[in-house]
Design a protein around this motif. Structure first.
Motif, mmCIF file in Angstrom:
data_model
loop_
_atom_site.group_PDB
_atom_site.id
_atom_site.type_symbol
_atom_site.label_atom_id
_atom_site.label_comp_id
_atom_site.label_asym_id
_atom_site.label_seq_id
_atom_site.Cartn_x
_atom_site.Cartn_y
_atom_site.Cartn_z
ATOM 1 N N TRP A 73 3.146 -25.445 -25.884
ATOM 2 C CA TRP A 73 4.014 -25.086 -26.973
ATOM 3 C C TRP A 73 5.224 -24.389 -26.123
ATOM 4 O O TRP A 73 6.209 -24.499 -26.716
ATOM 5 C CB TRP A 73 3.195 -24.188 -27.802
ATOM 6 N N TRP A 74 4.936 -23.859 -25.013
ATOM 7 C CA TRP A 74 6.153 -23.299 -24.399
ATOM 8 C C TRP A 74 7.283 -24.066 -24.316
ATOM 9 O O TRP A 74 8.577 -23.941 -24.235
ATOM 10 C CB TRP A 74 5.673 -22.615 -23.093
ATOM 11 N N ASP A 93 8.008 -26.808 -25.919
ATOM 12 C CA ASP A 93 8.661 -27.345 -27.278
ATOM 13 C C ASP A 93 9.584 -26.123 -27.599
ATOM 14 O O ASP A 93 10.546 -26.489 -28.360
ATOM 15 C CB ASP A 93 7.470 -27.707 -28.102
ATOM 16 N N LYS A 94 9.019 -24.986 -27.619
ATOM 17 C CA LYS A 94 9.750 -23.995 -28.437
ATOM 18 C C LYS A 94 11.007 -23.644 -27.542
ATOM 19 O O LYS A 94 12.087 -23.172 -28.268
ATOM 20 C CB LYS A 94 8.947 -22.707 -28.232
ATOM 21 N N ASN A 116 12.822 -22.554 -35.026
ATOM 22 C CA ASN A 116 13.068 -22.925 -33.681
ATOM 23 C C ASN A 116 13.840 -21.746 -33.196
ATOM 24 O O ASN A 116 14.543 -20.921 -33.754
ATOM 25 C CB ASN A 116 13.471 -24.268 -33.670
#
Length: 568
Positions: A298-299, A301-302, A419
């Motif tokens: 997730w890191w 993507d974020k 986001n």
């Protein structure tokens, strides 16, 4: 008339000898005068040319290998940050306070340094021959000492040595290592190997946990310890093993760091992650490859926008099934100047607010200029950080926001963003960012200069709050307002007596019951704001924003953090 004097033959011989002696003495005197009239600087110049010619001949005969077998020592390879050191290089390059990565020795100079010694140091010639016995410098046999560095100093990317293998463990917040030369990175095995050519380069093994919060040991529990190895390069230049042959060669350096630790808490994502990444990667101007240890899906993507702002190359994730990548330089560890702060007096001498500006330029969305007080004609925009947690909430939040609207503020409720790009474009137009102490205030680093950060400080959290956000805000040229809420505004006043230890002796609770107990009392308490407190801080913000020429206080350097003081 006197008769002429007639001398005997013996007398005439004596006279002739005296005359000859006088002529010889005169010629000697004339030669002596000519000798002393010469320019002795020319003679000195001739002598220097003779020394240089001798040294240059030796340099030409040995420059192919550049090996200095008599100028190295073996140092303990344990985790005290010292290795075998190239003494001659350490002497030739002056120690810099801003480069804690380099570890060298203090060498004892002879009482008198001859010209021959100066040329020998400059030309890197081989020592110990009979011809240079008088000018060769031999290091004394004593235990080498690491360079004493400012514990807040930061390593810089520039390093003129062609081969380096060393670590520095002296910084209170982070460890640093450097591998320079022929470096092989086995992504799948998480291994790093330097094929060393120079005899002066240390051989052996070093370790590092590349996460910038080592002052709290528990923070490193989930961080993988990486092993770094330096071995002799084969004579034919082939890989040590067939499977370690380079499948991809990079022309830019690599930066290795971990995304473990407290990652997942937005505040720690910033203070332990993106602020140190920004400080460390900025000098490379995006010409660097990120190598991530303990990668979390997730890191990426974020934070894809921030990644692209600081590197233009694909990220390498240790542990993935990838081929061996080869670099000329690999750096480990992140530089941290303090919580949510960039110390502008330390290299690379940058501003915290430039992180958001660089991100916006790369992403292609607009960046608003520094706010000029007294120039906005519309309503002042106040962003309120709403907490959807079970603890540390403002119980009369609606009344507080109504008061803000009554005073002329346009209120924007900040909750969850889809986001980071949405967050940035929401924060940029704000005039005020306001909230109770919490991770949502971390977004002040993306505000325009000369705007206002209001941090409502719960009872007993003054130091905690100021170190988390206050110092960084002032360094970032943001007006910082931090009202300390009273005992009566805390929900603790409804649960504990006025004369209880919870109000009178919070330090005893910490000493007796530990950090978790202290946090339970003071970090989880809710608050009920007095309207006079709200009105006071909002009026102070309004005065700053509407007064022509008002400028936020700027603090260009850090105050003491957690007991570590910078000497100024």
């Amino acid at each position: 008339m006197a008769a002429p004097r007639i001398e005997s033959p013996a007398k005439r011989d004596q006279l002739r000898r005296c005359l000859g002696l006088k002529v010889v003495v005169g010629l000697l005197a004339l030669a002596l005068i000519c000798f002393w009239s010469l320019d002795f600087s020319s003679e000195k110049h001739i002598n220097q040319l003779g020394v240089l010619g001798l040294q240059q001949d030796r340099w030409n005969s040995g420059k192919a290998e550049r090996v200095h077998p008599n100028t190295t020592k073996q140092v303990d390879t344990q985790k005290q940050g010292t290795e075998k050191v190239d003494l001659e290089q350490a002497q030739a390059e002056p120690k810099q306070e801003t480069e804690p990565l380099r570890q060298s020795e203090t060498r004892n100079e002879p009482e008198k340094v001859t010209e021959g010694e100066a040329f020998e140091d400059e030309l890197d010639i081989e020592e110990g021959t009979e011809e240079d016995e008088e000018v060769a410098w031999v290091p004394k046999k004593e235990a080498p000492k690491p360079v004493v560095v400012d514990t807040h100093a930061s390593p810089e990317p520039a390093d003129l040595r062609d081969e380096v293998f060393e670590c520095n463990y002296t910084n209170p917040r982070s460890d640093f290592c450097v591998m320079k030369g022929d470096v092989q990175v086995n992504v799948h095995d998480k291994s790093f190997r330097l094929l060393a050519l120079n005899a002066s380069t240390p051989r052996g093994r070093l370790t590092i946990k590349p996460f910038p919060r080592k002052q709290f040991p528990g923070s490193l529990d989930t961080v993988t310890e990486l092993a770094l190895e330096s071995v002799d390069a084969p004579a034919d230049g082939a890989a040590v093993e067939a499977e370690l042959e380079c499948s991809e060669v990079h022309e830019v350096p690599a930066l290795v760091f971990s995304t473990a630790g407290h990652t997942g808490n937005y505040y720690h994502d910033m203070t332990d992650g993106w602020v140190p990444i920004y400080i460390t990667a900025y000098p490379f101007e995006r010409e660097v490859v990120f190598v991530i240890s303990d990668p979390v899906g997730w890191w990426f993507d974020k934070y894809v926008g921030l990644i692209n702002a600081l590197t233009k190359y694909p990220v390498l994730k240790l542990g993935e099934d990838q081929p061996v990548h080869c670099f000329q330089e690999v750096r480990f560890g992140l530089i941290s100047h303090g919580d949510m702060a960039v110390d502008e007096t330390l290299p690379p001498h940058i501003r915290l607010e430039w992180l958001g500006q660089r991100w916006a330029r790369v992403a292609g969305f607009p960046v608003l200029p520094t706010r000029a007080s007294g120039t906005d004609s519309g309503p002042l925009r106040l962003g309120w950080v709403h907490r959807a947690e079970k603890e540390r909430n403002v119980l009369n939040e609606k009344a507080m926001l109504d008061k803000a609207r009554e005073m002329g503020f346009e209120v924007v409720i900040l909750n969850r963003f889809r986001n980071m790009e949405e967050m940035f474009q929401t924060i940029q137009p704000l005039d005020v960012l306001m909230g109770l102490h919490g991770s949502g205030l971390s977004n002040f680093i993306f505000m325009r200069g000369n705007c206002v950060l209001i941090q409502l400080v719960p009872f007993q959290l003054e130091w905690f709050s100021d170190n988390s956000f206050g110092i960084g805000a002032q360094i970032s040229r943001v007006k910082y307002i931090a009202p300390v809420l009273s005992w009566n505004e805390s929900s603790l006043s409804q649960q504990y007596a006025y004369d209880s230890d919870v109000r009178l002796h919070p330090e005893e609770i910490s000493d007796r019951d530990g950090w978790q107990a202290w946090a339970h009392y003071y970090l989880e308490a809710n608050v009920t704001l007095k309207m006079e407190t709200v009105e006071s801080v909002l009026q102070e913000a309004k005065n700053h924003l509407l007064t022509p020429g008002a400028v936020a206080e700027h603090r260009p350097w850090l105050q003491p953090f957690n007991g570590f003081e910078r000497k100024r």
